[in-house]
Design a protein around this motif. Structure first.
Motif, PDB file in Angstrom:
ATOM      1  N   GLU A  28       9.188  -0.137  -9.036  1.00 54.31           N
ATOM      2  CA  GLU A  28      10.048  -0.100  -8.063  1.00 54.31           C
ATOM      3  C   GLU A  28       9.688   0.874  -6.867  1.00 54.31           C
ATOM      4  OE1 GLU A  28      11.635   2.989 -10.735  1.00 54.31           O
ATOM      5  OE2 GLU A  28      10.458   1.222 -10.871  1.00 54.31           O
ATOM      6  N   ILE A  29       8.459   1.626  -7.058  1.00 56.15           N
ATOM      7  CA  ILE A  29       8.221   2.472  -5.906  1.00 56.15           C
ATOM      8  C   ILE A  29       7.014   2.088  -5.415  1.00 56.15           C
ATOM      9  CG2 ILE A  29       7.640   4.919  -5.428  1.00 56.15           C
ATOM     10  CD1 ILE A  29       9.733   5.670  -7.684  1.00 56.15           C
ATOM     11  N   GLU A  30       6.702   2.396  -4.026  1.00 55.73           N
ATOM     12  CA  GLU A  30       5.767   2.197  -3.228  1.00 55.73           C
ATOM     13  C   GLU A  30       5.351   3.402  -2.481  1.00 55.73           C
ATOM     14  OE1 GLU A  30       3.215  -0.772  -0.426  1.00 55.73           O
ATOM     15  OE2 GLU A  30       5.182  -1.145  -0.600  1.00 55.73           O
ATOM     16  N   VAL A  31       4.154   4.080  -2.357  1.00 55.90           N
ATOM     17  CA  VAL A  31       3.883   5.153  -1.299  1.00 55.90           C
ATOM     18  C   VAL A  31       3.236   4.516  -0.316  1.00 55.90           C
ATOM     19  CG1 VAL A  31       2.514   7.121  -0.997  1.00 55.90           C
ATOM     20  CG2 VAL A  31       3.597   6.983  -3.133  1.00 55.90           C
ATOM     21  N   VAL A  32       4.048   4.607   0.882  1.00 53.47           N
ATOM     22  CA  VAL A  32       3.507   3.852   2.069  1.00 53.47           C
ATOM     23  C   VAL A  32       2.638   4.659   3.037  1.00 53.47           C
ATOM     24  CG1 VAL A  32       5.448   2.274   2.009  1.00 53.47           C
ATOM     25  CG2 VAL A  32       5.754   4.471   3.297  1.00 53.47           C
ATOM     26  N   GLY A  33       2.597   6.045   2.717  1.00 46.62           N
ATOM     27  CA  GLY A  33       2.029   6.741   3.761  1.00 46.62           C
ATOM     28  C   GLY A  33       1.888   8.299   3.375  1.00 46.62           C
ATOM     29  N   GLU A  34       0.882   8.883   3.951  1.00 47.99           N
ATOM     30  CA  GLU A  34       0.864  10.592   3.557  1.00 47.99           C
ATOM     31  C   GLU A  34       0.612  11.128   4.872  1.00 47.99           C
ATOM     32  OE1 GLU A  34      -2.647  11.091   1.213  1.00 47.99           O
ATOM     33  OE2 GLU A  34      -2.154   9.745  -0.545  1.00 47.99           O
ATOM     34  N   ALA A  35       1.056  12.516   4.745  1.00 51.40           N
ATOM     35  CA  ALA A  35       0.703  13.343   6.105  1.00 51.40           C
ATOM     36  C   ALA A  35       0.574  14.895   5.361  1.00 51.40           C
ATOM     37  CB  ALA A  35       2.156  13.654   6.467  1.00 51.40           C
TER      38      ALA A  35
END
Length: 213
Positions: A28-35
């Motif tokens: 149910e989780i999605e990592v959409v970006g990093e910084a």
């Protein structure tokens, strides 16, 4: 069903990759970006508008606390979950004060991280178990430092009551059939045991104790 979108911010690539693996393992989780710095996480939050930002406090260019403040002011619908090596409750407090929805130390398990995200998603706050434990130890430590009337002997309690009544050391000595020097020694020991600087502070403390009312 729409997945919960998460933006991960940390200046260590290895940690970002590890968190991405842990989070993306949840259906149910999605990592959409990093910084990797504070300015970048604010910019990416404005661009991607994730559901949750996983925010390290010790970011370069702009620290995580300041970045959290920017995000929560500009994107109030975005939840920020603080994540840091700092285990002192004061850091968790600072993050909550600038709008973070939770705080984790980097000692947490993957299971607790997922639990924290679930709580925040449902509109609740979350503070990790390590911070709660440290806070409780801090509270008990502070309590131990408070003056405790029970540490006084029976004779010292007698003298405390006479001090409250305004008697001088000589008057106390006459009343208890001891020397003025002994009365002064008792007064000194009472102040030392109760961590009081002077007689005025002692009288105020005595008046606050139910057994002397």
């Amino acid at each position: 069903m729409k997945k919960l979108s998460i933006l991960v911010a940390d200046d260590h690539m290895l940690l970002r990759q590890a968190w991405r693996i842990v989070l993306n393992s949840q259906p149910e989780i999605e990592v959409v970006g990093e910084a990797n710095n504070g300015k970048e996480v604010v910019e990416k939050a404005l661009l991607l508008k994730p559901d949750i930002v996983l925010m390290d406090i010790g970011l370069p260019l702009m620290d995580g606390i300041t970045a959290t403040l920017h995000i929560t002011q500009k994107l109030p619908q975005v939840k920020v979950l603080g994540l840091s090596a700092y285990t002192q409750p004061s850091y968790a407090r600072k993050m909550i004060q600038v709008g973070a929805a939770g705080y984790l130390t980097k000692n947490v398990t993957a299971l607790e991280m997922i639990k924290a995200i679930e709580e925040i998603k449902n509109g609740r706050k979350y503070i990790c178990n390590e911070i709660k434990e440290n806070l409780s130890q801090q509270v008990f430590s502070e309590a131990d430092d408070q003056p405790n009337i029970n540490c006084l002997s029976h004779r010292e309690l007698e003298i405390v009551e006479l001090i409250r009544d305004g008697l001088s050391s000589k008057e106390i000595a006459d009343k208890l059939f001891i020397t003025p020097k002994t009365a002064e020694a008792h007064r000194y020991n009472i102040l030392r045991k109760l961590k009081m600087k002077n007689t005025a502070a002692l009288v105020n403390f005595i008046n606050s104790q139910a057994q002397f009312v």
